[in-house]
Design a protein around this motif. Structure first.
Motif, PDB file in Angstrom:
ATOM      1  N   CYS A 307       0.811  -1.226   0.000  1.00 10.17           N
ATOM      2  CA  CYS A 307       0.000   0.000   0.000  1.00 10.17           C
ATOM      3  C   CYS A 307       0.841   1.270   0.000  1.00 10.17           C
ATOM      4  O   CYS A 307       0.289   2.370   0.021  1.00 10.17           O
ATOM      5  N   GLY A 308       2.153   1.127   0.030  1.00  5.78           N
ATOM      6  CA  GLY A 308       2.998   2.321   0.064  1.00  5.78           C
ATOM      7  C   GLY A 308       3.208   2.878   1.457  1.00  5.78           C
ATOM      8  O   GLY A 308       3.759   3.962   1.630  1.00  5.78           O
ATOM      9  N   PHE A 309       2.751   2.151   2.483  1.00  7.99           N
ATOM     10  CA  PHE A 309       3.006   2.592   3.855  1.00  7.99           C
ATOM     11  C   PHE A 309       4.507   2.612   4.116  1.00  7.99           C
ATOM     12  O   PHE A 309       5.243   1.776   3.596  1.00  7.99           O
ATOM     13  N   ARG A 310       4.932   3.529   4.971  1.00 10.48           N
ATOM     14  CA  ARG A 310       6.334   3.562   5.370  1.00 10.48           C
ATOM     15  C   ARG A 310       6.411   3.365   6.886  1.00 10.48           C
ATOM     16  O   ARG A 310       6.420   4.337   7.636  1.00 10.48           O
ATOM     17  N   ILE A 412     -10.021   6.488   3.655  1.00  8.81           N
ATOM     18  CA  ILE A 412      -9.320   6.205   2.388  1.00  8.81           C
ATOM     19  C   ILE A 412      -8.656   7.482   1.873  1.00  8.81           C
ATOM     20  O   ILE A 412      -7.519   7.461   1.388  1.00  8.81           O
ATOM     21  N   GLU A 413      -9.343   8.608   1.999  1.00  8.40           N
ATOM     22  CA  GLU A 413      -8.750   9.888   1.576  1.00  8.40           C
ATOM     23  C   GLU A 413      -7.501  10.205   2.390  1.00  8.40           C
ATOM     24  O   GLU A 413      -6.504  10.705   1.859  1.00  8.40           O
ATOM     25  N   LEU A 414      -7.534   9.903   3.682  1.00 10.29           N
ATOM     26  CA  LEU A 414      -6.361  10.163   4.527  1.00 10.29           C
ATOM     27  C   LEU A 414      -5.175   9.295   4.113  1.00 10.29           C
ATOM     28  O   LEU A 414      -4.025   9.741   4.175  1.00 10.29           O
ATOM     29  N   THR A 415      -5.427   8.062   3.682  1.00  9.01           N
ATOM     30  CA  THR A 415      -4.312   7.190   3.287  1.00  9.01           C
ATOM     31  C   THR A 415      -3.609   7.714   2.038  1.00  9.01           C
ATOM     32  O   THR A 415      -2.445   7.401   1.799  1.00  9.01           O
ATOM     33  N   ASN A 416      -4.311   8.516   1.252  1.00 11.87           N
ATOM     34  CA  ASN A 416      -3.693   9.074   0.041  1.00 11.87           C
ATOM     35  C   ASN A 416      -2.738  10.216   0.344  1.00 11.87           C
ATOM     36  O   ASN A 416      -1.934  10.609  -0.508  1.00 11.87           O
ATOM     37  N   THR A 417      -2.816  10.748   1.561  1.00  9.05           N
ATOM     38  CA  THR A 417      -1.978  11.912   1.893  1.00  9.05           C
ATOM     39  C   THR A 417      -1.027  11.641   3.064  1.00  9.05           C
ATOM     40  O   THR A 417      -0.262  12.519   3.446  1.00  9.05           O
ATOM     41  N   HIS A 418      -1.100  10.445   3.649  1.00  5.93           N
ATOM     42  CA  HIS A 418      -0.226  10.109   4.775  1.00  5.93           C
ATOM     43  C   HIS A 418       0.463   8.780   4.515  1.00  5.93           C
ATOM     44  O   HIS A 418      -0.156   7.847   4.001  1.00  5.93           O
ATOM     45  N   SER A 419       1.746   8.693   4.879  1.00  7.45           N
ATOM     46  CA  SER A 419       2.509   7.462   4.604  1.00  7.45           C
ATOM     47  C   SER A 419       2.557   6.509   5.793  1.00  7.45           C
ATOM     48  O   SER A 419       2.959   5.360   5.645  1.00  7.45           O
ATOM     49  N   LYS A 420       2.144   6.967   6.980  1.00  8.14           N
ATOM     50  CA  LYS A 420       2.137   6.058   8.126  1.00  8.14           C
ATOM     51  C   LYS A 420       1.084   4.965   7.925  1.00  8.14           C
ATOM     52  O   LYS A 420       0.048   5.216   7.315  1.00  8.14           O
ATOM     53  N   PRO A 421       1.318   3.774   8.447  1.00  6.16           N
ATOM     54  CA  PRO A 421       0.323   2.706   8.313  1.00  6.16           C
ATOM     55  C   PRO A 421      -1.011   3.094   8.948  1.00  6.16           C
ATOM     56  O   PRO A 421      -1.055   3.556  10.092  1.00  6.16           O
ATOM     57  N   LEU A 422      -2.088   2.924   8.184  1.00  2.56           N
ATOM     58  CA  LEU A 422      -3.453   3.109   8.686  1.00  2.56           C
ATOM     59  C   LEU A 422      -4.218   1.834   8.364  1.00  2.56           C
ATOM     60  O   LEU A 422      -4.471   1.514   7.202  1.00  2.56           O
TER      61      LEU A 422
END
Length: 905
Positions: A307-310, A412-422
């Motif tokens: 998912c691109g999480f960092r 879902i919108e927040l995951t598009n702008t944040h890299s921390k795992p959600l």
């Protein structure tokens, strides 16, 4: 201009990999293809037809002219075009002959589905040996035998007898179990999981984990690699490939056999404490890999990482609209060793403005049962932006006022702008079905219950931690004071000459002293009077211990007496120890009694440092609580050497006794620098003394002033000498022995050394500053800038199967790269391919020759026999250098613009 390409590097980074005929064949022949329902050959050929293979397909069956509506062939000789891959599903006795025929007709890869080889007894072993020898003679690469097969969905390659195909995707799956493979493929089908490749390894007689991982790392279709492992045959190859892969793509694995019993023949505390699974964990952690316990975890972890999480740590925040689920998640987080994040004051202030007054003002953040999308948005956003938080789990239970779909879309919108795992957990069924579908469409990991979601965050956290471990490149030595390796070897050789495996306490302590580990002074007495004289010389109180080659655990034999404070006690203790041991172990040969000052450290903590030898991964270092109750306490952590300061701190942190090393009750904090120094010295011993099999330093007494080895015991065993000085280790140390100083004719001072991960920026700058001609000569391509992946591959090497020597100088207080020579070992393990490039302004100054001679010496010392490479025929300076160095030069048969150069080492 001096620059030469190495085809091996070229194949791995820019062109075709040598396993391309296996993964991307243009033509496939199926031996044993048939119309007989449910025959393996019938299923394999049907799968190839139904998957719409994008290449030529040939059924081979001498008894039929047509198979499943396709023209059949009696043999390869009847096929009028080249065949790149064969799939074999015929009786075992026919397979060696088929491989011979493949060699004659230029086939380069084979998947052998047939069983009945080594697993079938003596006759099968002989057949398998014949099969492998034939394949090697012709350079044919084999997968199997006794495997499910191989899949490459994007090109319609389904060379398996699995009933049905799979969806194309970006996950590669490699498995040692064909049966488990079929179960996973069935699971994946119903869970909408796709694959870039599926490889069933079978018996792995030829192509192993290492080579498959090597291909998948350079495969653009593969974003993550999943593995199912039952056992490792070649630890060095496995670790080398695993570390190389994990630097570029997430690798997640399941390993079975977690509770295998340890060796009952262990002669030390350390060996009896460590099970094979501890060591496997330590190995994969060091390789930057995630290990999970179930197949479901395997895929959910892969989905989360894709998912691109960092992930950056283990501090979890939980946002929930129900107290119960929040507590369930918290309990699981604590079980897994995660930290519940402490929210910052700024986050609390923000949440006070956007949540009802009765929210709990702490983590878990309960947004209250009537929460709708806006409340979820503010709560999760605040947590994601809090520096004290590394990841967020949002939980929703459907209640009267909740809007599950709207809340899901907000996150879902927040995951598009944040890299921390959600991670999200929408509990329930029908009321949250639309929300789950939204998460699916957005490719965001979601869960039905809190516990699996927390487990995935734990995997992400472990991935971040293990990636930090992967980046550690310690050398065999981390000290300025050199150990006396020669004296240590003489001690070991003396014991070996006497045909002893167990060193005496005196010898063991002398070994430690040679590596500058503080030891308690010890002397041996052979009579009660001599014991008295030694005790008076050392000073009371003293400790007395039996001195015998035959006794492993002195206390158990009644061979230890402590705190002897006067002459009478010493004389009496001497005879009592002799009587105790003679009664309990009458066959033991006694050689006096060792006497040492009683170590009195009021604030001392008793620790144990050990070494044991794992049958797969070689030497392992252990640390934990010490003393006589060490087995009962069972407090230990294990690590693979070599270690550095960072790895030592991690090793200590994993134990329970680590908490007692801080200020504890009335005791001041222990001297951690002294402990770390001893662990680094033990790592150094393991690297430089390959004959050490087991070692205990127990107890190591640590207080605020330092560390002291009160007792030590070493077991050695003979190993066949090797050209590779670190052949006994699974992880090759940073080769500090290859660092040397050199000077150009104009007086410029250079350091030639193995490359390091932190050299990435220097390498990028060096390549950027090369002329276009030099870049073309080196890469045989119009490369202008190295990609991030290429930089990782060039600078993060493991020094075992490849080497890169860089020439560095200092300009204006900063290091500058002037040239690099590198080799990569070929699959045969005996030859290597090289690359060389020198800065344009240094042509003709001897640097290219110096780098090449240093590289060839390094390759020779690793036991390699031949070095080879490719040079463009208009690269005259490079060809002149090759001539001076005695290389054979020939025109390439594949491309007449390329000269193949080689030299025996």
């Amino acid at each position: 201009m001096i620059a030469a390409n190495t085809s091996s590097q070229q194949h791995k980074i820019m062109g075709k990999h040598y396993l391309n005929p296996l993964f991307a064949p243009k033509s496939v022949a199926v031996f044993g293809a048939s119309d007989r329902i449910d025959a393996v050959g019938q299923i394999v050929f049907q799968n190839m037809l139904e998957s719409s293979f994008k290449g030529a397909l040939f059924p081979i069956n001498a008894k039929s002219t047509e198979i499943q509506g396709q023209r059949a062939y009696a043999s390869l000789a009847d096929i009028e075009e080249p065949v790149e891959l064969v799939v074999i599903a015929t009786p075992p006795h026919t397979v060696p002959g088929i491989i011979e025929d493949c060699g004659v007709h230029g086939v380069k890869a084979a998947v052998i589905i047939t069983a009945g080889f080594a697993e079938a007894g003596t006759a099968g072993v002989k057949l398998e040996k014949e099969l492998v020898e034939t394949a090697r003679r012709y350079g044919i690469r084999l997968v199997g035998p006794n495997c499910l097969g191989i899949m490459r969905p994007s090109i319609g390659l389904n060379a398996t007898f699995n009933k049905g195909g799979v969806k194309a995707g970006n996950i590669a799956f490699v498995s040692q179990s064909g049966a488990l493979c079929t179960a996973i493929l069935d699971w994946a089908h119903s869970n909408d999981v796709g694959f870039s490749s599926v490889v069933s390894m079978g018996s792995s007689t030829d192509v192993d984990f290492g080579e498959i991982l090597d291909y998948l790392v350079s495969d653009p279709q593969t974003q993550s690699i999943l593995m199912y492992i039952e056992g490792i045959r070649n630890a060095r190859s496995f670790m080398s490939a695993l570390r190389a892969a994990a630097r570029i793509k997430p690798v997640i694995l399941v390993k079975v056999g977690r509770h295998a019993a340890g060796s009952k023949a262990a002669m030390s505390h350390t060996a009896s404490l460590v099970g094979a699974d501890d060591v496997f964990d330590a190995a994969v952690n060091r390789a930057g890999v995630i290990r999970v316990q179930t197949i479901t975890q395997l895929f959910t972890a892969a989905k989360a990482l894709s998912c691109g999480f960092r992930p950056v740590g283990n501090r979890l925040a939980i946002v929930t609209n129900g107290g119960g689920p929040g507590v369930m998640a918290t309990d699981r987080a604590v079980d897994l060793g995660l930290t519940m994040a402490t929210l910052s004051d700024a986050t609390i202030d923000y949440l006070n403005q956007h949540l009802p007054p009765n929210w709990p003002h702490a983590n878990p953040v309960d947004v209250i049962g009537d929460a709708q999308a806006d409340r979820y948005h503010h709560a999760v956003k605040a947590c994601l932006e809090d520096e004290n938080v590394d990841g967020v789990l949002a939980i929703l239970t459907p209640q009267a006022m909740t809007k599950p779909l709207a809340s899901a879309q907000a996150l879902i919108e927040l995951t598009n702008t944040h890299s921390k795992p959600l991670l999200t957990c929408w509990m329930g069924e029908s009321q949250v079905a639309d929300a789950r579908e939204a998460f699916n469409l957005a490719h965001r990991p979601h869960f039905r219950t809190p516990e699996p979601a927390v487990e995935v965050f734990a995997h992400l956290s472990a991935y971040y931690r293990n990636q930090k471990l992967l980046m550690q490149m310690p050398g065999p030595s981390s000290h300025h004071i050199e150990p006396d390796v020669e004296s240590a070897n003489l001690i070991i050789e003396g014991a070996m000459q006497e045909r002893r495996k167990v060193l005496t306490e005196m010898e063991s302590k002398a070994l430690l002293a040679a590596f500058h580990i503080p030891v308690a002074k010890t002397m041996v007495a052979h009579s009660p009077n001599e014991a008295l004289l030694i005790a008076q010389q050392l000073g009371f109180p003293v400790a007395m211990k039996i001195n015998s080659h035959d006794i492993s655990h002195k206390s158990d034999a009644g061979g230890v007496m402590l705190n002897l404070s006067n002459a009478h006690e010493v004389r009496a203790a001497y005879q009592q120890i002799i009587d105790n041991v003679s009664r309990k172990l009458p066959q033991a040969k006694l050689d006096g009694i060792s006497i040492e000052p009683m170590v009195v450290k009021p604030n001392g903590r008793e620790l144990m440092i050990g070494v044991t030898s794992d049958p797969v991964f070689g030497p392992v270092i252990t640390f934990g609580a010490g003393g006589t109750t060490v087995e009962i306490m069972g407090d230990r952590a294990v690590a693979l050497p070599p270690l550095n300061g960072f790895l030592v701190k991690e090793l200590v942190r994993e134990t329970r006794i680590a908490k007692m090393l801080k200020a504890f009750r009335n005791m001041p904090p222990a001297n951690m620098e002294a402990l770390e120094d001893v662990l680094l010295r033990v790592s150094e011993m393991v690297c430089e003394l390959p004959l050490i099999k087991e070692m205990d330093i127990n107890p190591l007494i640590l207080d605020e002033h330092g560390a002291l080895a009160a007792d030590a015991r070493v077991v050695v065993e003979f190993r066949q000498p090797s050209a590779d000085r670190y052949a006994h280790m699974a992880i090759y140390p940073y080769p500090t022995h290859l660092v040397n100083e050199w000077q150009l004719a104009d007086g410029t001072e250079l350091t030639i050394r193995p490359i390091r991960p932190e050299d990435a920026e220097l390498v990028q700058r060096f390549v950027r500053d090369l002329s276009d001609e030099s870049k073309y000569f080196r890469f045989m391509n119009s490369v202008q800038e190295l990609t991030e992946t290429m930089l990782v591959r060039f600078t993060q090497i493991d020094y075992s199967r490849e080497m890169a020597l860089v020439a560095m100088t200092e300009e204006h207080g900063q290091e500058v790269e002037l040239g690099v020579a590198r080799y990569a070992t070929n699959p045969d393990g005996l030859s290597c391919e090289f690359a060389l490039v020198v800065a344009d302004n240094l042509t003709g100054k001897g640097l290219g020759q110096k780098l090449m001679t240093s590289l060839m010496e390094a390759a020779r010392n690793m036991g390699l026999r031949t070095i080879e490479g490719e040079v463009l025929n208009n690269n005259h300076n490079m060809l002149k250098l090759m001539t001076r160095l005695g290389f054979t030069i020939q025109v390439s048969q594949e491309d007449h613009t390329i000269m193949k150069v080689s030299k025996a080492l």
